[in-house]
Scaffold this motif. Sequence first.
Motif, PDB file in Angstrom:
ATOM      1  N   PRO A  53      12.118   3.058   1.459  1.00  0.00           N
ATOM      2  CA  PRO A  53      11.162   3.684   0.244  1.00  0.00           C
ATOM      3  C   PRO A  53      11.902   3.291  -1.116  1.00  0.00           C
ATOM      4  O   PRO A  53      11.238   2.997  -2.045  1.00  0.00           O
ATOM      5  N   PHE A  54      13.247   3.719  -1.077  1.00  0.00           N
ATOM      6  CA  PHE A  54      13.792   3.756  -2.430  1.00  0.00           C
ATOM      7  C   PHE A  54      13.961   2.116  -2.863  1.00  0.00           C
ATOM      8  O   PHE A  54      13.825   1.926  -4.004  1.00  0.00           O
ATOM      9  N   PHE A  56      11.691  -0.149  -2.005  1.00  0.00           N
ATOM     10  CA  PHE A  56      10.327  -0.615  -2.509  1.00  0.00           C
ATOM     11  C   PHE A  56      10.389  -0.165  -4.114  1.00  0.00           C
ATOM     12  O   PHE A  56       9.806  -0.766  -4.923  1.00  0.00           O
ATOM     13  N   LEU A  57      10.568   1.365  -3.956  1.00  0.00           N
ATOM     14  CA  LEU A  57      10.539   1.921  -5.497  1.00  0.00           C
ATOM     15  C   LEU A  57      11.640   0.988  -6.537  1.00  0.00           C
ATOM     16  O   LEU A  57      11.039   0.828  -7.749  1.00  0.00           O
ATOM     17  N   LEU A  60       9.476  -1.970  -7.379  1.00  0.00           N
ATOM     18  CA  LEU A  60       8.350  -1.744  -8.397  1.00  0.00           C
ATOM     19  C   LEU A  60       8.939  -1.466  -9.742  1.00  0.00           C
ATOM     20  O   LEU A  60       8.293  -1.931 -10.643  1.00  0.00           O
ATOM     21  N   VAL A 220       3.195  -9.327  -7.497  1.00  0.00           N
ATOM     22  CA  VAL A 220       3.406  -9.644  -5.952  1.00  0.00           C
ATOM     23  C   VAL A 220       4.394 -10.840  -5.583  1.00  0.00           C
ATOM     24  O   VAL A 220       5.202 -10.517  -4.532  1.00  0.00           O
ATOM     25  N   PHE A 223       7.882  -9.032  -5.661  1.00  0.00           N
ATOM     26  CA  PHE A 223       7.955  -8.345  -4.348  1.00  0.00           C
ATOM     27  C   PHE A 223       8.236  -9.154  -3.450  1.00  0.00           C
ATOM     28  O   PHE A 223       9.246  -8.816  -2.602  1.00  0.00           O
ATOM     29  N   THR A 224       7.598 -10.053  -3.277  1.00  0.00           N
ATOM     30  CA  THR A 224       8.121 -11.092  -2.160  1.00  0.00           C
ATOM     31  C   THR A 224       9.299 -11.681  -2.050  1.00  0.00           C
ATOM     32  O   THR A 224      10.381 -11.515  -0.963  1.00  0.00           O
ATOM     33  N   THR A 227      12.257  -8.704  -1.724  1.00  0.00           N
ATOM     34  CA  THR A 227      12.384  -8.260  -0.471  1.00  0.00           C
ATOM     35  C   THR A 227      13.256  -9.387   0.413  1.00  0.00           C
ATOM     36  O   THR A 227      13.761  -9.076   1.475  1.00  0.00           O
TER      37      THR A 227
END
Lengths: 346, 260
Positions: A53-54, A56-57, A60, A220, A223-224, A227
């Motif tokens: 979660p961190f 992802f945050l 973001l 997006v 993000f891709t 990750t």
Amino acid sequence: MRRVPTGLILGVVLVAAAFALRAVSPAFAGWGVPDRVQDTITLALSVIIESAPFVFLGILLSTVVQVWLPHGFITRFLPRQPVLRRACISLLGMFFPVCECGNVPLARGFMVGGFTVPESITFLLAAPILNPITIITTHQAFGWGDGILITRIVAGFVIANVIGWLFSRHPDPDSLLTRTFSASCARPDAPVSNGGHDGGLHEGHTHPHGSRPGRIERSVDLFTGETAVIMPALFIGSLIAALVQVFVPRSVLLALGSNPVWSVLAMIALAFIVAVCSNVDAFFVLSFGSTFMPGGIAAFLTFGAMIDVKMLALMRTTFTTRTLVQITALVALMSAAAGLLVNYVA
Amino acid sequence: MSRKGTLAGYLAERWRGIGLSLVIVVATIWLGATGQLGLYIHPRYFIFTTVMAVVGLVFVVASFVFRTPSAGESEPSGRRSAGRRTWALGGSALLLAIATVTVLALPPATLTSATATQREVNSGGLDSEAAAEEAAALVGTGDYERLSVKEWVSLLAQSEDPALYADKTASITGFVLPDAADPDNVFYAARFVVTCCAVDAQPIGVAVYQPGWQASYDTDDWVQVTGTFVSNPSARSADTLAVLPTTIEPVDQPSDPYVY
């Protein structure tokens, strides 16, 4: 970028398949995985579930910095004088309290957004400590007793800025970065990502028909790309952390707690292998308060927030191995010095 | 560069993150929905973790919708060889396969005694002051059977005077963990204390004196031990006090096996 309606169907089908596999997993309970293997999986998974979660945050926030804020929006508010500038950067964690895992993608975004490499290192090292959540939880755990909290804050600030200053003397700071990330930063107006930066396919910053993609598409896309870099590192780093946990008896370290020097070194080693989140590591180490001297606790809280086995895997996505060895050694030495100071002086 | 190599590189570098993200967000949401997140992380993170997993899921699906040019649609411009890209695809596929099996296919599980034995029972994990205050509050009610492993361990850390515990009956639920010093006669009714996530779990436990316990119970079995504290009859055990059980009942693993 091209909208592909079948993409949505494909995505939903894959997600549904993953849920279906999870749903039938009790049927595999009889596989009889040995306890040590099972515990390794449980420990690795706990680190991943805790950290993802961190991450992802952080991605973001990195997206906001790179895509949604004007280029150089943050740097324009910073002083130009390098020392003052890094001092201010080391306090940015007050506004981005995303824990150390999330700071990696954020620091990558900052570099694309105009930070120098030493400035990014300063942020990466300082932000896990100099942020409100870490300070509050450390205060809840220790108050102002034994100088642990003040040592953590001061040492975090000093270590991050000293290391930032040292690397600012480097003749070629870009050589501190991996070639792939360095190439990514070099592309004009390019959000940082992995997929195409070392060749092959570009990240989609150019639409197939020549027009620029919109911000949502770029978000997006980011993000891709992020990750693709961070998640493998997180999985591998977590697995290493779990393996160390299962196969290195913690009692070896605990036996060293009452010696002023060994307590510091043992707690630095413990911080390295336990890889606990800086936002709550104070609660964890509080339970060792009766076993270890305050300097050991302070060293744990200083070193562990900056460096651990999982963080090294994450940082390796961006920095060369040589750079990470240097950073780790410097952080360890200065954390040990802070811990010894507490043990012998405070 | 060959089209095959380009496609391999594209798949490896482009989709490995999405694949791993998909695996972990689905696992997290499933664990949250079925009340099993506590097997891995502290409850204070449940909401944040679940919310971010849902956000991650949205981005994962969006990654399929807003697709960047495929291998055949983009100009290959990299420096890597097709061979390296194929290796990268192989490595990514292997990592994704391992992640899928371990995260999604294997049933969720709590930590076992294998980890407990690596971490020395009662060597940490409790904020002794806070836990002792909680225990003292419960002691004040006189209902000693409500005290958990955590509270008993806290009380025992404050005082090991047998007279203090002579008239108090303990009823403790934990998993069976052999006392390394005297495994034939003493086991711990143990739990893990979790601060952040399972990786920081510290085993705590109350010693139970029951010679020959292995005939009836296995290590890691969950049991409810009822009995009174006595001076530990074991000469080898490091614990001064131990529970002399009147009953030891096998029980199911609690839905939340850790204590906080």
